[in-house]
Write an enzyme that holds these catalytic residues in place. Structure first.
Site, PDB file in Angstrom:
ATOM      1  N   HIS A 259      48.491 -23.629 -87.832  1.00  9.41           N
ATOM      2  CA  HIS A 259      49.806 -24.112 -88.255  1.00  9.41           C
ATOM      3  C   HIS A 259      50.492 -23.065 -89.153  1.00  9.41           C
ATOM      4  O   HIS A 259      51.635 -22.676 -88.921  1.00  9.41           O
ATOM      5  CB  HIS A 259      49.638 -25.439 -88.998  1.00  9.41           C
ATOM      6  N   GLU A 260      49.763 -22.598 -90.150  1.00 10.75           N
ATOM      7  CA  GLU A 260      50.361 -21.626 -91.083  1.00 10.75           C
ATOM      8  C   GLU A 260      50.626 -20.287 -90.396  1.00 10.75           C
ATOM      9  O   GLU A 260      51.586 -19.595 -90.728  1.00 10.75           O
ATOM     10  CB  GLU A 260      49.480 -21.447 -92.324  1.00 10.75           C
ATOM     11  N   HIS A 263      54.017 -20.476 -88.908  1.00  9.78           N
ATOM     12  CA  HIS A 263      55.072 -20.169 -89.884  1.00  9.78           C
ATOM     13  C   HIS A 263      55.115 -18.665 -90.178  1.00  9.78           C
ATOM     14  O   HIS A 263      56.174 -18.054 -90.246  1.00  9.78           O
ATOM     15  CB  HIS A 263      54.797 -20.906 -91.203  1.00  9.78           C
ATOM     16  N   GLU A 289      59.224 -25.424 -88.680  1.00 11.40           N
ATOM     17  CA  GLU A 289      58.182 -26.375 -88.300  1.00 11.40           C
ATOM     18  C   GLU A 289      57.997 -26.412 -86.781  1.00 11.40           C
ATOM     19  O   GLU A 289      56.907 -26.719 -86.295  1.00 11.40           O
ATOM     20  CB  GLU A 289      58.538 -27.756 -88.863  1.00 11.40           C
TER      21      GLU A 289
HETATM   22 ZN    ZN Z   1      54.561 -26.628 -91.648  1.00 16.42          ZN
END
Ligand code: ZN
Length: 497
Positions: A259-260, A263, A289
């Site tokens: 997830h990171e 980003h 997101e």
């Molecule tokens: Zn996030």
């Protein structure tokens, strides 16, 4: 181009350089800073924040902007000017007294929220919630354009161009199909197994690094550390990520990392010519997101990629006691939980919809903080069929409102809906994607995202950016159809519906 634009951009670049230094200080605070450094750090950050605010509000910025109004600028310059004007308007419309009071109150309220959550004590938190809400409503009144709803004025800070009415429409379309899918999955005869075992921290971190690399994270411009709540920070040439390790639950570390990385690689992919300019970072919270969720879910929790991950995990930890097909069910398993951050792909947006409805009413003055607990619990019973047994599993679970983040929650769901649109578009362009994912190589998908979306930074607002990337017409409310179609197909296969 005129001298006014050159002067304006040079000024903004210095402001962005200071803001990136402030970002590093806050990364350090979450990862490395000795405990005794907190008070001194708070002072350093407040001083830096004051300088940044003053630069954004500076009268000469207003003069340059006014001078540029009549000028025909090329698209890139137009994008920069739009962003500088936004920041200038925000910095000048909100009185310095209010900004300082908000900073002070939210930093205190966060500590009181943490204590209240630990003690399940709603009454102790309510005065802080009321104060923070009151200050942000005051801020919204300063920010709102004539006729603009107070909630929309706050929402616009996180997702430029989004409106409460558009989101209401989006959630109204999401809710019934998500509820139906959740009920069918939880009621199905076939239920995926939980993963059991002990997974040593070093092995998890080795695998997390391998995943980050597979997903294009550039270690020459990044690093990974541990933090209580994983986050990514920075932009351009220095974008850092954090993760956490639970030796009983390796998915926590692996999927938080993915997830990171979503980003962070977005920030690393922004065109270098935009570095340290207002457009040199992701377009909005929602667009950000969309990248992290796409990496984590549409790619990372897909059948072919999870089969590859299954092999990697067995190589690292030994036999898992299930084959790759069962493992695909395990990484996507639904649980009857209460906590948003632990929710699966099907239920996640129901958690966000609930917060959106409640916070919009609070900002509009129609729901008093003293009535929030009952409102939360009955909304939860409506959407999930049961009431939270205690406030830490209900209205006290998220930090957001204590730090004043009203209007932020819906950007999580916007991100998921954008991810649905982007995923459909990239699948149509990349027929060989599943074969790549089965070998742990998502590179073609990452190139697609970089080319169509990531490299543009925030030169465009979210709606036109997503529309152009997906080849659709811009819409006031993004279409949740592709996300819902994807979820229904995926979970029908897993739960044999
Ligand atoms: Zn996030």
């Amino acid at each position: 181009m005129s001298g006014a634009y050159e002067a304006l951009l040079a000024h903004a670049r210095q402001t962005e350089a200071l803001a990136s230094a402030a970002g590093l200080l806050s990364w350090d605070q979450e990862t490395m800073m000795p405990r005794g450094g907190a008070a001194q750090r708070a002072e350093a950050m407040a001083a830096l924040e004051e300088v940044i605010h003053a630069r954004r509000a500076a009268p000469e910025v207003g003069d340059w902007l006014a001078g540029l109004q009549a000028e025909a600028l090329p698209p890139q310059a137009r994008g920069q000017v739009r962003l500088i004007a936004r920041a200038h308007a925000h910095a000048t419309r909100v009185p310095a007294r209010l900004a300082a009071e908000l900073a002070r109150t939210t930093s205190l309220a966060q500590g009181h929220w943490a204590e209240a959550r630990a003690a399940d004590d709603v009454a102790a938190f309510l005065p802080w919630l009321s104060r923070v809400l009151e200050l942000r409503r005051e801020e919204a009144a300063h920010l709102a354009r004539p006729g603009q709803d107070a909630y929309d004025a706050l929402l616009d800070l996180y997702e430029p161009g989004a409106t409460g009415a558009g989101l209401e429409e989006m959630f109204a379309a999401l809710r019934p199909r998500l509820v139906a899918l959740r009920d069918r999955a939880l009621g199905a005869a076939h239920q995926p197994a939980r993963l059991r075992g002990h997974f040593p921290a070093e092995g998890q971190m080795r695998l997390a690094r391998r995943l980050a690399e597979a997903f294009g994270y550039d270690w020459a411009r990044g690093r990974i550390d541990l933090a209580v709540h994983p986050f990514s920070s920075g932009s351009g040439a220095d974008v850092r990520i954090t993760t956490r390790v639970d030796e009983a639950d390796p998915f926590n570390c692996l999927y938080s990392t993915l997830h990171e990385v979503g980003h962070a690689t977005y920030e690393q992919a922004v065109s270098p010519e935009l570095a340290l300019t207002p457009a040199g970072q992701g377009a909005s919270m929602g667009v950000h997101e969309s990248q992290s969720r796409l990496y984590e879910n549409q790619l990372g929790r897909s059948a072919p990629f999870s089969a590859w991950l299954h092999g990697q995990m067995e190589a690292e930890f030994g036999p898992l006691g299930m084959d790759a097909e069962a493992f695909f069910g395990t990484v996507n398993r639904l649980e009857e939980g209460f906590i948003r951050t632990e929710a699966d792909e099907v239920q996640y947006n129901l958690h966000v919809a609930l917060r959106f409805g409640l916070e919009r009413e609070m900002v509009r003055g129609k729901l008093a903080p003293s009535d929030l607990e009952e409102a939360w619990n009955s909304a939860f019973a409506r959407d999930f069929g049961r009431r939270p047994p205690r406030p830490a599993l209900g209205m006290l679970q998220d930090v957001h409102w204590s730090v004043g983040l009203f209007g932020y929650f819906p950007t999580y769901s916007l991100g998921n809906v954008y991810a649905g649109l982007l995923h459909r578009a990239l699948r149509a362009d990349l027929p060989g994607l599943d074969a790549d994912l089965a070998e742990g190589r998502p590179a073609a998908a990452l190139d697609w995202l970089r080319e169509h979306l990531q490299r543009h930074g925030s030169l465009e607002e979210p709606a036109p950016l997503i529309a152009r990337a997906t080849g659709a017409a811009p819409q006031a409310a993004p279409d949740p159809g592709p996300l819902l179609d994807y979820l229904e197909a995926k979970f029908a296969a897993i739960y044999r519906l």
